[in-house]
Write an enzyme that holds these catalytic residues in place. Structure first.
Site, PDB file in Angstrom:
ATOM      1  N   ASP A  14       5.731   0.909   7.113  1.00 40.80           N
ATOM      2  CA  ASP A  14       4.295   0.732   6.814  1.00 40.80           C
ATOM      3  C   ASP A  14       3.825   1.832   5.883  1.00 40.80           C
ATOM      4  O   ASP A  14       3.313   2.830   6.322  1.00 40.80           O
ATOM      5  CB  ASP A  14       3.524   0.749   8.152  1.00 40.80           C
ATOM      6  CG  ASP A  14       2.028   0.515   7.978  1.00 40.80           C
ATOM      7  OD1 ASP A  14       1.624   0.075   6.897  1.00 40.80           O
ATOM      8  OD2 ASP A  14       1.280   0.788   8.939  1.00 40.80           O
ATOM      9  N   GLU A  66      -5.233   2.213   1.978  1.00 39.45           N
ATOM     10  CA  GLU A  66      -5.323   0.979   2.790  1.00 39.45           C
ATOM     11  C   GLU A  66      -5.628   1.307   4.235  1.00 39.45           C
ATOM     12  O   GLU A  66      -6.406   0.628   4.906  1.00 39.45           O
ATOM     13  CB  GLU A  66      -3.982   0.213   2.692  1.00 39.45           C
ATOM     14  CG  GLU A  66      -3.988  -1.152   3.390  1.00 39.45           C
ATOM     15  CD  GLU A  66      -3.543  -1.115   4.852  1.00 39.45           C
ATOM     16  OE1 GLU A  66      -3.592  -2.164   5.511  1.00 39.45           O
ATOM     17  OE2 GLU A  66      -3.158  -0.032   5.347  1.00 39.45           O
ATOM     18  N   GLU A  67      -4.985   2.364   4.724  1.00 35.80           N
ATOM     19  CA  GLU A  67      -5.007   2.658   6.163  1.00 35.80           C
ATOM     20  C   GLU A  67      -6.371   3.062   6.705  1.00 35.80           C
ATOM     21  O   GLU A  67      -6.563   3.120   7.915  1.00 35.80           O
ATOM     22  CB  GLU A  67      -3.990   3.765   6.485  1.00 35.80           C
ATOM     23  CG  GLU A  67      -2.536   3.414   6.174  1.00 35.80           C
ATOM     24  CD  GLU A  67      -1.920   2.455   7.189  1.00 35.80           C
ATOM     25  OE1 GLU A  67      -2.653   1.874   7.996  1.00 35.80           O
ATOM     26  OE2 GLU A  67      -0.687   2.295   7.157  1.00 35.80           O
ATOM     27  N   HIS A  93       0.822  -1.220   0.000  1.00 32.00           N
ATOM     28  CA  HIS A  93       0.000   0.000   0.000  1.00 32.00           C
ATOM     29  C   HIS A  93       0.850   1.262   0.000  1.00 32.00           C
ATOM     30  O   HIS A  93       1.881   1.351   0.662  1.00 32.00           O
ATOM     31  CB  HIS A  93      -1.059   0.001   1.106  1.00 32.00           C
ATOM     32  CG  HIS A  93      -0.563   0.095   2.524  1.00 32.00           C
ATOM     33  ND1 HIS A  93      -0.343   1.298   3.152  1.00 32.00           N
ATOM     34  CD2 HIS A  93      -0.291  -0.855   3.454  1.00 32.00           C
ATOM     35  CE1 HIS A  93       0.044   1.086   4.402  1.00 32.00           C
ATOM     36  NE2 HIS A  93       0.096  -0.221   4.612  1.00 32.00           N
ATOM     37  N   ASP A 139       3.502  -5.907   3.233  1.00 28.08           N
ATOM     38  CA  ASP A 139       3.172  -4.773   4.096  1.00 28.08           C
ATOM     39  C   ASP A 139       3.948  -4.949   5.408  1.00 28.08           C
ATOM     40  O   ASP A 139       3.619  -5.827   6.210  1.00 28.08           O
ATOM     41  CB  ASP A 139       1.653  -4.743   4.362  1.00 28.08           C
ATOM     42  CG  ASP A 139       1.232  -3.530   5.191  1.00 28.08           C
ATOM     43  OD1 ASP A 139       2.099  -2.709   5.551  1.00 28.08           O
ATOM     44  OD2 ASP A 139       0.018  -3.416   5.481  1.00 28.08           O
ATOM     45  N   HIS A 147       2.406   4.036  12.239  1.00 29.32           N
ATOM     46  CA  HIS A 147       1.334   5.034  12.433  1.00 29.32           C
ATOM     47  C   HIS A 147       1.775   6.184  13.338  1.00 29.32           C
ATOM     48  O   HIS A 147       0.933   6.878  13.902  1.00 29.32           O
ATOM     49  CB  HIS A 147       0.041   4.383  12.970  1.00 29.32           C
ATOM     50  CG  HIS A 147      -0.497   3.309  12.086  1.00 29.32           C
ATOM     51  ND1 HIS A 147      -1.644   2.590  12.382  1.00 29.32           N
ATOM     52  CD2 HIS A 147      -0.057   2.811  10.900  1.00 29.32           C
ATOM     53  CE1 HIS A 147      -1.878   1.696  11.427  1.00 29.32           C
ATOM     54  NE2 HIS A 147      -0.925   1.808  10.523  1.00 29.32           N
TER      55      HIS A 147
HETATM   56  N1  BES Z   1       0.483  -2.670   8.157  1.00 29.42           N
HETATM   57  C1  BES Z   1      -0.735  -2.544   8.900  1.00 29.42           C
HETATM   58  C2  BES Z   1      -1.268  -3.863   9.359  1.00 29.42           C
HETATM   59  C3  BES Z   1      -0.546  -4.503  10.498  1.00 29.42           C
HETATM   60  C4  BES Z   1      -0.148  -3.793  11.602  1.00 29.42           C
HETATM   61  C5  BES Z   1      -0.328  -5.854  10.460  1.00 29.42           C
HETATM   62  C6  BES Z   1       0.519  -4.416  12.654  1.00 29.42           C
HETATM   63  C7  BES Z   1       0.319  -6.480  11.487  1.00 29.42           C
HETATM   64  C8  BES Z   1       0.745  -5.756  12.582  1.00 29.42           C
HETATM   65  C9  BES Z   1      -1.789  -1.875   8.045  1.00 29.42           C
HETATM   66  O1  BES Z   1      -1.285  -0.805   7.315  1.00 29.42           O
HETATM   67  C10 BES Z   1      -2.881  -1.341   8.930  1.00 29.42           C
HETATM   68  O2  BES Z   1      -2.625  -0.460   9.684  1.00 29.42           O
HETATM   69  N2  BES Z   1      -4.062  -1.936   8.806  1.00 29.42           N
HETATM   70  C11 BES Z   1      -5.211  -1.536   9.577  1.00 29.42           C
HETATM   71  C12 BES Z   1      -6.430  -2.301   9.142  1.00 29.42           C
HETATM   72  C13 BES Z   1      -7.290  -1.631   8.111  1.00 29.42           C
HETATM   73  C14 BES Z   1      -8.533  -2.457   7.877  1.00 29.42           C
HETATM   74  C15 BES Z   1      -7.641  -0.197   8.434  1.00 29.42           C
HETATM   75  C16 BES Z   1      -5.040  -1.881  11.035  1.00 29.42           C
HETATM   76  O3  BES Z   1      -4.384  -2.873  11.357  1.00 29.42           O
HETATM   77  O4  BES Z   1      -5.587  -1.157  11.841  1.00 29.42           O
HETATM   78 ZN    ZN Z   2      -0.768   0.713   8.698  1.00 31.10          ZN
END
Ligand code: BES
Ligand code: ZN
Length: 421
Positions: free
Chosen positions: A234, A268-269, A216, A296, A373
């Site tokens: 990320d 994605e975020e 992403h 990712d 984040h």
């Molecule tokens: N890279 C993250 C996902 C992640 C974080 C996987 C920590 C494993 C460990 C991704 O960019 C993310 O932040 N995803 C969101 C989910 C989405 C449906 C908004 C999340 O995890 O909150």
């Molecule tokens: Zn993220």
């Protein structure tokens, strides 16, 4: 919210007419067979707790659909539970006989693409590609993405600017090859002002079969849109991996048999929006996606294992294939599995549309990069290098060349062979 193909079919059928409208006569003890999405089984089972007999055994379960026997008198209650708990209009189909129920399940499976047979026999191309992977290039892309803009947030001008830069970078790397095109996948503004960016390497002999490698493009700061979101791990790391895969593919004259698409997803975020729109579009237009690899967060070493396969919202057979690629092509690289517990990245968008998806990840869950984040998700967090990403990029190259097959025209050089030993 997870919707299976079967769920959608059931919804269409059942909302028009009650699920059990075809069932004859009100014989309360009469038994019927139902087919139901496996994701709804727990709710269904709970609704019959304490009843005699309780919910029946599952006779068959495949590809997200279960077949089981219930009393006709239970159907009304089941319908209500499905509606109240899962917001589904019934969400199951009743059948007079076991045979009919099983046949319905087979039909719903039959429309899925044929399962791919995974083989590992394209070592010449894989080794040629892997030998050209260079840490400095990956580091350079992560650096550019994480420092040129304060944020790559989906709804900021800087997020759009980052997409423009990437499209230009990928176009340059394609080097004028007529079988490679780079395009934006534009989303409605309400979905994402930032476009997704897609590079397509047209397959030589099976152009209608598509292998997707994705990451992403957007970043986020959990504190709000005015805060910096460098998103180095990320997920500049994933986009940098795709960029290096493209570079080595062109450098080695790689021509895939199947079409390869490298995708940098928007937004994605904030809920997998870019990948969600693309997967929905591909599903509805019947694009034959044979496999999806998501990258990712790959640049931070959080566990003793090198590569951690996420086992939920992914395809088990493809995960095994990837583990086998690691064994074959990355000797000494250790691997294990973990779960996210939810659809934590873009692989889930594909998985939820029925496409085989996998995500090799940087750590066991809970041991991954703690700075994501935040303003601290920078290259400094990984000692200023992209060393950890190298094995993931090599794995991505191996995945591409073994799933899309095809050939390289530039052989493994002597010095490359030395480096890859
Ligand atoms: N890279 C993250 C996902 C992640 C974080 C996987 C920590 C494993 C460990 C991704 O960019 C993310 O932040 N995803 C969101 C989910 C989405 C449906 C908004 C999340 O995890 O909150
Ligand atoms: Zn993220």
């Amino acid at each position: 919210m997870r919707t299976t193909k079967f769920g959608a079919v059931a919804l269409m059928l059942v909302c028009a007419t009650p699920a059990f409208a075809e069932a004859p006569a009100k014989d309360k003890e009469k038994e019927v067979w139902i087919s139901i999405g496996t994701d709804a089984l727990e709710s269904a089972r709970a609704s019959f707790k304490g009843q005699e007999p309780e919910f029946a055994e599952v006779a068959r379960e495949k590809d997200g659909v279960a077949v089981l026997r219930v009393r006709e008198s239970q159907l009304e209650k089941l319908s209500k539970v499905m509606h109240d708990r899962l917001n589904r209009c019934a969400g199951f189909i009743s059948h007079e006989t076991e045979e009919q129920a099983l046949a319905a399940v087979e039909r719903s499976i039959a429309v899925q693409p044929l399962a791919i047979s995974y083989t590992i026999d394209n070592g010449t191309a894989v080794n040629s590609l892997m030998s050209a992977v260079a840490e400095t290039n990956i580091r350079g892309t992560i650096s550019t993405l994480s420092t040129s803009w304060t944020s790559r947030r989906y709804n900021l001008q800087s997020g759009i600017d980052a997409a423009t830069w990437l499209k230009n970078r990928w176009t340059t790397l394609a080097g004028g090859r007529s079988d490679i095109t780079v395009a934006n996948f534009v989303h409605p503004t309400t979905t994402s002002p930032q476009p997704s960016v897609i590079v397509t390497i047209r397959g030589t002999s099976l152009p209608n079969e598509v292998v997707v490698l994705g990451a992403h493009l957007d970043s986020i700061n959990g504190s709000g849109s005015s805060y910096a979101a460098p998103g180095a791990d990320d997920d500049a790391s994933g986009v940098a991996a795709l960029t290096e895969v493209l570079r080595v593919a062109v450098a080695k004259g790689y021509k895939p048999a199947r079409t390869v698409k490298l995708m940098a997803y928007a937004a994605e975020e904030i809920g997998l929006r870019g990948s969600g729109a693309i997967a929905a579009n591909y599903k509805s237009t019947g694009v034959n996606v044979v496999g999806v690899l998501q990258l990712d967060m790959i640049n931070y070493r959080g566990s003793s294992y090198d590569i951690v396969m996420v086992s939920d919202y992914t395809n088990a057979a493809q995960n095994t294939f990837i583990r086998n690629l690691i064994t074959r092509y990355l000797p000494g690289v250790t691997a294990t599995s973990t779960t996210c517990g939810y659809g934590c990245s873009d692989h889930a968008s594909w998985h939820n549309r029925g496409f085989p998806a996998s995500i090799p990840f940087e750590a066991l869950m809970g041991q991954d990069n703690p700075t994501i984040h935040t303003t601290s998700d920078t290259l400094a967090q990984t000692a200023g290098t992209a060393t950890n990403s190298v094995k993931f990029v090599k794995l991505a190259a191996a995945y591409m060349a073994e799933l899309a097959k095809g050939t390289t025209s530039v052989a493994l050089q002597a010095e490359d062979a030395e480096a890859s030993r």
